[in-house]
Design an enzyme around this catalytic site. Structure first.
Site, PDB file in Angstrom:
ATOM      1  N   GLU A 294       0.825  -1.216   0.000  1.00 37.77           N
ATOM      2  CA  GLU A 294       0.000   0.000   0.000  1.00 37.77           C
ATOM      3  C   GLU A 294       0.857   1.263   0.000  1.00 37.77           C
ATOM      4  OE1 GLU A 294      -3.073   0.504  -0.622  1.00 37.77           O
ATOM      5  OE2 GLU A 294      -3.679  -1.594  -0.687  1.00 37.77           O
TER       6      GLU A 294
ATOM      7  N   TYR B 290      -6.383   7.001   3.709  1.00 37.21           N
ATOM      8  CA  TYR B 290      -6.654   5.920   2.751  1.00 37.21           C
ATOM      9  C   TYR B 290      -5.835   4.675   3.087  1.00 37.21           C
ATOM     10  CZ  TYR B 290      -6.083   2.735  -0.980  1.00 37.21           C
ATOM     11  OH  TYR B 290      -6.006   1.548  -1.660  1.00 37.21           O
TER      12      TYR B 290
ATOM     13  N   ASP C 249      -9.659   5.078  -2.799  1.00 36.41           N
ATOM     14  CA  ASP C 249      -8.596   5.601  -3.660  1.00 36.41           C
ATOM     15  C   ASP C 249      -9.225   6.084  -4.974  1.00 36.41           C
ATOM     16  OD1 ASP C 249      -9.248   3.300  -5.010  1.00 36.41           O
ATOM     17  OD2 ASP C 249      -7.207   2.508  -5.106  1.00 36.41           O
TER      18      ASP C 249
END
Ligand code: SF4
Length: 352
Positions: A48, A131, A149
């Site tokens: 991520e 996020y 996202d």
């Protein structure tokens, strides 16, 4: 009079349909567990962070290199920052690598190597914003939170025909996305939405005929899908100009210097350069010009090759070092500096 459109299904119909699609169509990614299986939080976190501002295709080889070299968070915490920056070179947004390393040390030293389980706790760590925290909490720990996202923004804008331009529509998109998250399989749901955005609900021409959410999509029903998400006018990027000096010693070594630890390209290596100015003062030869675009500006550099170590622009720092040409490929060189070196020394400079 135009007949009234039939009501759309409730949000609770959406997650089962999407999960059913995901079970058959999930992308196979090195950091991802099979649908229904638990994920490794270290791999989820690492991927991520790498995926912030970077495509899946680019991240794949970097992810594999990192996992091959630093197989768990303790190993990454023990690494030297310079080695992490060198391994990150080319991915861009180098603050991510510095934060990655700082975060690994905190997890290793203060959390016994165990990542916090909730998005709220994850957000206290370096480099983890809303996020990324939501994505890690959902994917690694099945916390029922919405990870929104760009892909998810697009899907949700279309599902609900949200016509307010971005970024003003973000709160509404977030709220709608929250309302879709199921109590069970929240991690699979988060990844399913990402995959739908990457594979089916794609930017210009969504593949609606193959979409598992066609039955629930308001934009498609109203013929709006290609125009969503709506975007406000783009701010134009300024251009900055500078000179880059590629200085080579008689034995072939190249002069590099280290950038300050914070700020743009912080901690990375570069060739000596003039300050970057908004004024285009230099006489430029197109054959010796390198252009690079950062998030907020374009950079135009005149590349000057020299063997004169005494030039004023070159000897202004104590952080200078000489690097043999065959060792350049192992250095923490950002893409813009690689372009400069290729321009000055030829395309084979990193294969020496
Ligand atoms: Fe996207 Fe089309 Fe599916 Fe709607 S029906 S979510 S626009 S792919």
């Amino acid at each position: 009079m135009k007949p009234k459109a039939p009501p759309l299904p409730s949000p609770s119909a959406i997650s089962p349909a999407l999960l059913c699609w995901y079970d058959k169509n999930a992308r196979v990614l090195a950091w991802r567990a099979q649908p229904g299986c638990s994920s490794d939080p270290y791999k989820v976190w690492l991927s991520e962070i790498m995926l912030q501002q970077t495509t899946v295709a680019t991240v794949k080889s970097y992810f594999e290199a990192f996992i091959g070299r630093w197989g768990d968070v303790h190993a990454l915490a023990r690494a030297e920052l310079d080695d992490v920056l060198a391994a990150w070179a080319g991915l861009g947004y180098y603050a991510r690598a510095r934060n990655l390393h700082a975060c690994a040390r905190i997890i290793s030293e203060q959390h016994d190597g165990i990542f916090p389980k909730t998005a709220a706790e994850l957000m206290d760590l370096p480099g983890i914003g809303p996020y990324t925290a939501a994505a890690i909490a959902a994917i690694a720990h099945d916390e029922p939170v919405a990870a929104v996202d760009g892909n998810v923004e697009r899907v949700v804008s279309r599902l609900y025909a949200i016509t307010t331009p971005l970024p003003h529509s973000k709160p509404e998109i977030k709220q709608r996305a929250k309302g879709l998250v199921p109590e069970r399989r929240a991690g699979d749901f988060a990844q399913a939405l990402m995959d739908l955005g990457a594979l089916v609900c794609i930017p210009r021409a969504p593949l609606c005929d193959t979409c598992p959410l066609l039955f629930a999509c308001q934009a498609r029903r109203d013929g709006l899908e290609r125009g969503l998400p709506a975007k406000g006018p783009k701010a134009s990027k300024p251009t900055r100009f500078g000179r880059a000096f590629v200085v080579q010693r008689a034995d072939g070594a190249i002069l590099l210097r280290k950038r300050p630890p914070r700020g743009l390209l912080g901690g990375m290596l570069e060739v000596p350069m003039s300050p970057w100015s908004r004024d285009d003062k230099g006489k430029r030869n197109a054959a010796n010009t390198v252009k690079h675009t950062f998030t907020h500006f374009h950079l135009v550099l005149s590349v000057e090759k020299s063997d004169d170590y005494s030039a004023a622009e070159v000897r202004d720092t104590s952080a200078n070092l000489w690097v043999a040409q065959d060792a350049l490929a192992d250095q923490a060189l950002p893409t813009v500096i690689k372009k400069v070196l290729v321009k000055a020394l030829g395309a084979d400079v990193f294969n020496a």
